[in-house]
Design an enzyme around this catalytic site. Sequence first.
Site, PDB file in Angstrom:
ATOM      1  N   ARG A 193      36.223  46.450  28.138  1.00 15.47           N
ATOM      2  CA  ARG A 193      36.026  45.532  29.663  1.00 15.47           C
ATOM      3  C   ARG A 193      35.446  43.828  28.736  1.00 15.47           C
ATOM      4  O   ARG A 193      35.762  42.869  29.788  1.00 15.47           O
ATOM      5  CB  ARG A 193      35.363  45.590  30.720  1.00 15.47           C
ATOM      6  CG  ARG A 193      36.242  47.595  31.650  1.00 15.47           C
ATOM      7  CD  ARG A 193      37.664  46.686  31.783  1.00 15.47           C
ATOM      8  NE  ARG A 193      38.681  47.508  30.415  1.00 15.47           N
ATOM      9  CZ  ARG A 193      38.551  48.817  30.325  1.00 15.47           C
ATOM     10  NH1 ARG A 193      37.763  50.196  30.661  1.00 15.47           N
ATOM     11  NH2 ARG A 193      39.727  48.677  28.968  1.00 15.47           N
ATOM     12  N   CYS A 241      38.503  49.144  39.521  1.00 18.37           N
ATOM     13  CA  CYS A 241      36.617  49.803  39.764  1.00 18.37           C
ATOM     14  C   CYS A 241      35.652  48.534  40.050  1.00 18.37           C
ATOM     15  O   CYS A 241      36.093  47.116  39.298  1.00 18.37           O
ATOM     16  CB  CYS A 241      36.637  50.656  37.929  1.00 18.37           C
ATOM     17  SG  CYS A 241      37.704  52.168  37.841  1.00 18.37           S
ATOM     18  N   GLU A 317      32.116  45.162  37.035  1.00 16.18           N
ATOM     19  CA  GLU A 317      33.360  44.836  36.908  1.00 16.18           C
ATOM     20  C   GLU A 317      34.041  43.851  36.799  1.00 16.18           C
ATOM     21  O   GLU A 317      34.754  42.841  36.846  1.00 16.18           O
ATOM     22  CB  GLU A 317      34.071  45.944  36.276  1.00 16.18           C
ATOM     23  CG  GLU A 317      35.635  45.579  35.223  1.00 16.18           C
ATOM     24  CD  GLU A 317      35.951  46.695  35.421  1.00 16.18           C
ATOM     25  OE1 GLU A 317      34.918  47.917  34.905  1.00 16.18           O
ATOM     26  OE2 GLU A 317      37.567  46.429  34.823  1.00 16.18           O
TER      27      GLU A 317
HETATM   28  C1  LIG Z   1      44.789  49.065  41.966  1.00 17.02           C
HETATM   29  C2  LIG Z   1      44.064  47.777  40.779  1.00 17.02           C
HETATM   30  C3  LIG Z   1      44.220  49.244  39.434  1.00 17.02           C
HETATM   31  C4  LIG Z   1      43.423  48.516  38.586  1.00 17.02           C
HETATM   32  N1  LIG Z   1      43.323  49.248  37.420  1.00 17.02           N
HETATM   33  C5  LIG Z   1      42.844  49.078  36.062  1.00 17.02           C
HETATM   34  C6  LIG Z   1      42.678  49.359  35.143  1.00 17.02           C
HETATM   35  O1  LIG Z   1      43.543  50.888  34.951  1.00 17.02           O
HETATM   36  N2  LIG Z   1      41.646  48.956  34.109  1.00 17.02           N
HETATM   37  C7  LIG Z   1      41.215  47.521  33.463  1.00 17.02           C
HETATM   38  O2  LIG Z   1      40.697  47.415  32.785  1.00 17.02           O
HETATM   39  N3  LIG Z   1      41.618  47.264  35.382  1.00 17.02           N
HETATM   40  C8  LIG Z   1      42.193  47.667  35.890  1.00 17.02           C
HETATM   41  N4  LIG Z   1      42.551  46.724  37.135  1.00 17.02           N
HETATM   42  C9  LIG Z   1      41.648  45.316  37.660  1.00 17.02           C
HETATM   43  C10 LIG Z   1      42.504  43.930  36.516  1.00 17.02           C
HETATM   44  O3  LIG Z   1      43.751  44.700  37.021  1.00 17.02           O
HETATM   45  C11 LIG Z   1      42.312  43.541  35.468  1.00 17.02           C
HETATM   46  O4  LIG Z   1      40.942  43.157  35.306  1.00 17.02           O
HETATM   47  C12 LIG Z   1      42.811  42.197  34.714  1.00 17.02           C
HETATM   48  O5  LIG Z   1      43.281  42.290  33.480  1.00 17.02           O
HETATM   49  C13 LIG Z   1      43.122  41.352  35.717  1.00 17.02           C
HETATM   50  O6  LIG Z   1      43.594  40.134  35.496  1.00 17.02           O
HETATM   51  P1  LIG Z   1      44.039  38.916  36.352  1.00 17.02           P
HETATM   52  O7  LIG Z   1      45.110  38.338  35.835  1.00 17.02           O
HETATM   53  O8  LIG Z   1      44.039  39.137  38.009  1.00 17.02           O
HETATM   54  O9  LIG Z   1      42.969  37.930  36.418  1.00 17.02           O
HETATM   55  P2  LIG Z   1      41.829  37.946  37.785  1.00 17.02           P
HETATM   56  O10 LIG Z   1      41.615  38.665  38.770  1.00 17.02           O
HETATM   57  O11 LIG Z   1      42.383  36.515  38.637  1.00 17.02           O
HETATM   58  O12 LIG Z   1      40.094  36.980  36.773  1.00 17.02           O
HETATM   59  C14 LIG Z   1      39.412  37.823  35.586  1.00 17.02           C
HETATM   60  C15 LIG Z   1      37.905  37.281  35.097  1.00 17.02           C
HETATM   61  O13 LIG Z   1      39.506  36.653  34.672  1.00 17.02           O
HETATM   62  C16 LIG Z   1      39.369  35.507  34.328  1.00 17.02           C
HETATM   63  N5  LIG Z   1      40.439  34.949  33.845  1.00 17.02           N
HETATM   64  C17 LIG Z   1      42.114  35.539  34.363  1.00 17.02           C
HETATM   65  N6  LIG Z   1      43.086  34.263  33.059  1.00 17.02           N
HETATM   66  C18 LIG Z   1      41.777  33.806  32.550  1.00 17.02           C
HETATM   67  C19 LIG Z   1      42.627  33.142  31.765  1.00 17.02           C
HETATM   68  N7  LIG Z   1      44.156  32.542  31.340  1.00 17.02           N
HETATM   69  N8  LIG Z   1      42.004  32.001  30.517  1.00 17.02           N
HETATM   70  C20 LIG Z   1      40.624  32.345  30.931  1.00 17.02           C
HETATM   71  N9  LIG Z   1      40.081  33.079  31.987  1.00 17.02           N
HETATM   72  C21 LIG Z   1      41.318  33.513  33.158  1.00 17.02           C
HETATM   73  C22 LIG Z   1      39.085  34.558  35.499  1.00 17.02           C
HETATM   74  O14 LIG Z   1      38.380  33.600  35.520  1.00 17.02           O
HETATM   75  C23 LIG Z   1      37.928  35.775  35.953  1.00 17.02           C
HETATM   76  O15 LIG Z   1      36.753  35.615  35.161  1.00 17.02           O
HETATM   77  C24 LIG Z   1      42.596  47.278  38.850  1.00 17.02           C
HETATM   78  C25 LIG Z   1      43.549  46.438  39.602  1.00 17.02           C
HETATM   79  C26 LIG Z   1      43.692  47.334  40.655  1.00 17.02           C
HETATM   80  C27 LIG Z   1      44.223  46.185  41.723  1.00 17.02           C
END
Ligand SMILES: Cc1cc2nc3c(=O)[nH]c(=O)nc-3n(C[C@H](O)[C@H](O)[C@H](O)COP(=O)(O)OP(=O)(O)OC[C@H]3O[C@@H](n4cnc5c(N)ncnc54)[C@H](O)[C@@H]3O)c2cc1C
Length: 326
Positions: A193, A241, A317
């Site tokens: 992660r 998570c 996380e």
């Molecule tokens: C129902 C559900 C199930 C999930 N299952 C999983 C799973 O199985 N495994 C898992 O690992 N995660 C899981 N997640 C968490 C999530 O999907 C991941 O962490 C995902 O990668 C977040 O991406 P995001 O674009 O939504 O980031 P955001 O939530 O928008 O941002 C998260 C972080 O990343 C940074 N960030 C985002 N984009 C960029 C960029 N382009 N440049 C620099 N920084 C950036 C943000 O500033 C922030 O600090 C789940 C979430 C939900 C709601």
Amino acid sequence: MSMATNSKSSPGNRAEGRDAMLLSDLDVTVEPMADLGQRTWFKTGGRADLLVTPQSVEALATLTRRAWHDDVPVRLLGGGANLLVLDEGVDGLVVSLDAPAFRLLQVERGGASASIRAGAGHDLFALMHELNRAGLGGLEHLAGIPGTIGGAVVMNAGGTYGDTAQALTTVEVMDARGDLAIHERASLECSYRHGGIPSGIVTRATFRVEPTDPATLRKKFQELFSWKKSRQPFAASSAGCMFKNPIDPLSGARVSAGLLIDRAGLKGLRSGGAYVSPVHANFMALDAGGTATDIAALANVVVARVLDHSGVRLEREVVFWGRHPA
Ligand SMILES: Cc1cc2nc3c(=O)[nH]c(=O)nc-3n(C[C@H](O)[C@H](O)[C@H](O)COP(=O)(O)OP(=O)(O)OC[C@H]3O[C@@H](n4cnc5c(N)ncnc54)[C@H](O)[C@@H]3O)c2cc1C
């Protein structure tokens, strides 16, 4: 260059003045006092003083450089799937890469191998469907993970069947001065992660993929997605998570944070409108009307109770944003 100002601008909001001046000649869409919480998977939380959507890489570079020069904090919003925006809201600039310039997808095929180049704002669910249709395998272990490519790379999103880093080949990052650099996967210290990305904004990433029979690929994808949906409260408002799986000091292996929460008897525990999911104890979910404050309070209680019960301090996380420098 033109500035497309969103009509949601409200008079007298805190975003007017210095920060808005940073943007006046740029090709960006601006939304003052944007309801950021609604853009997260929790569907609750505070506002952003200024939400900015650059329409080009050049606009993003100039914006980033000016913000750095004027000491204005910049936060990057992806799909909001791993994010809690505290009810107090967020200061400075929140940048979204939800413009076409950051959602491009290119496929390069070369015999038995292939690669894709995806903009950081590209949606991961959409990418999965596009790869399935194109018969390109190698990323299906990310089936069912919401968010953007940028978020997946930064968080090194993944699960039982693998993570984002395993198929990553390069990542393009813009630093605080607006300069772009391409980093090879081998130079990144990716771990569980944690994408190991140098500080900055991920703008693009390339991945190794393999031509695969589309029907076989679709079947595998559906199996993995169904497996995930059967174990997680997918329809609930959550950010996946809440805590990382901690390392067991004796074995050196990671243990399930959900199991530790469950063993502490916390499934179903409530704080206001927030509760520990009875389906998966590492998911903190929210009833309609629940607040970010409820989620944050619940997460604190869970940390304290697991520490009491098993002596393990859980590490979050999910990223929390509030009114302080990023
Ligand atoms: C129902 C559900 C199930 C999930 N299952 C999983 C799973 O199985 N495994 C898992 O690992 N995660 C899981 N997640 C968490 C999530 O999907 C991941 O962490 C995902 O990668 C977040 O991406 P995001 O674009 O939504 O980031 P955001 O939530 O928008 O941002 C998260 C972080 O990343 C940074 N960030 C985002 N984009 C960029 C960029 N382009 N440049 C620099 N920084 C950036 C943000 O500033 C922030 O600090 C789940 C979430 C939900 C709601």
